[in-house]
Enzyme design. Structure first.
Site: not given
Ligand code: NJP
Length: 235
Positions: A150, A137
């Site tokens: 975070y 990020s």
């Molecule tokens: O978020 P979201 P993003 N084990 O909530 C999975 C970074 N980022 O796509 O397990 C396995 O739509 C969850 O899947 P599920 C952010 O920090 C974002 O935006 O089924 N998987 C889902 O597929 C992150 O590193 C922004 O709930 C796990 C995914 O993670 C990355 O981008 C800005 C899990 C999250 O999808 C993707 O986030 C920035 C686990 N324990 C950085 N926990 C932004 N959106 O503005 C969660 O600077 N997941």
């Protein structure tokens, strides 16, 4: 340029948001995509589009992380790319912040990246090649109010990747870190797709294109770091 056709790529956090966009784009380039997340239904729907493997797993669990790599090798006999994208976040004043929530954020963002890399690196070393892409990020490079957990987790995830980059470079393994600004996803229980967000946020597909760019770099080139912001976001 590195051709992604038939490259075997694990993408964590692929059930929605950025990870889903990365999985779809890599599949479109001909890669064999292994989609990882905890939500089975969403993964199965994605798997129909990518025609790849889907593994229900929690990245913060070491047994799950090992299983993801073992199942990938068992299905495809090879692993070329690991995209550490799974991540969670929430924001509050420090004195209001729940200690269990702190652990959830660190377990997913930092330990999850560590565990997947730990499971994959021995195979990359044996092949004398491999590419790890970490989605961290922009807040891995600056602090902000209400972001203690975070922000600290993203600084730590960034340090894991930067340290690993130096460790594995002699083995022919690349580590690229991508630093997105605001992206229109389900992050922190938000709902993507609003007209307002169209003006203020990047799209998941923008990050997927950045991942494609770093992966397609010629063999002798490693893109260490890549930062992206929406034009409207002050940095
Ligand atoms: O978020 P979201 P993003 N084990 O909530 C999975 C970074 N980022 O796509 O397990 C396995 O739509 C969850 O899947 P599920 C952010 O920090 C974002 O935006 O089924 N998987 C889902 O597929 C992150 O590193 C922004 O709930 C796990 C995914 O993670 C990355 O981008 C800005 C899990 C999250 O999808 C993707 O986030 C920035 C686990 N324990 C950085 N926990 C932004 N959106 O503005 C969660 O600077 N997941």
């Amino acid at each position: 340029m590195t051709d992604l056709t038939d490259q075997v790529a694990i993408v964590t956090g692929a059930s929605r948001g950025i990870g889903k966009a990365i999985a779809l784009l890599l599949a479109l380039q001909g890669a064999k995509v292994v989609a990882v997340a905890r939500s089975e239904d969403e993964l199965l729907e994605l798997g129909q589009k990518t025609q790849g493997l889907c593994i229900v797993a929690d990245v913060s669990d070491e047994a799950d992380a090992k299983l993801v790599v073992a199942e990938t090798l068992s299905r495809y006999g090879r692993l070329d790319i690991l995209v550490c994208n799974a991540g969670v976040g929430s924001f509050n004043e420090l004195e209001q912040f729940d200690a269990a929530e702190w652990d959830r954020i660190f377990d997913t963002n930092v330990k999850g990246t560590f565990l997947l890399c730990k499971a994959a690196v021995p195979h990359f070393k044996a092949q004398k090649k491999g590419h790890i892409v970490g989605i961290t990020s922009d807040v891995a490079k600056r602090t902000f109010a209400h972001g203690t957990a975070y922000g600290a987790s993203k600084f730590a995830q960034d340090a894991v990747l930067a340290s690993l980059r130096k460790e594995v470079r002699p083995h022919g393994i690349k580590v690229s870190t991508i630093y997105p600004g605001l992206v229109d996803t389900y992050f922190n229980d938000t709902t993507p797709g609003s007209v307002e967000n169209e003006k203020t946020h990047l799209r998941p597909a923008d990050i997927a294109q950045a991942v494609r760019y770093v992966l397609e770099a010629p063999t002798h080139v490693v893109v260490d770091e890549l930062m992206l912001h929406p034009l409207t976001q002050e940095w």
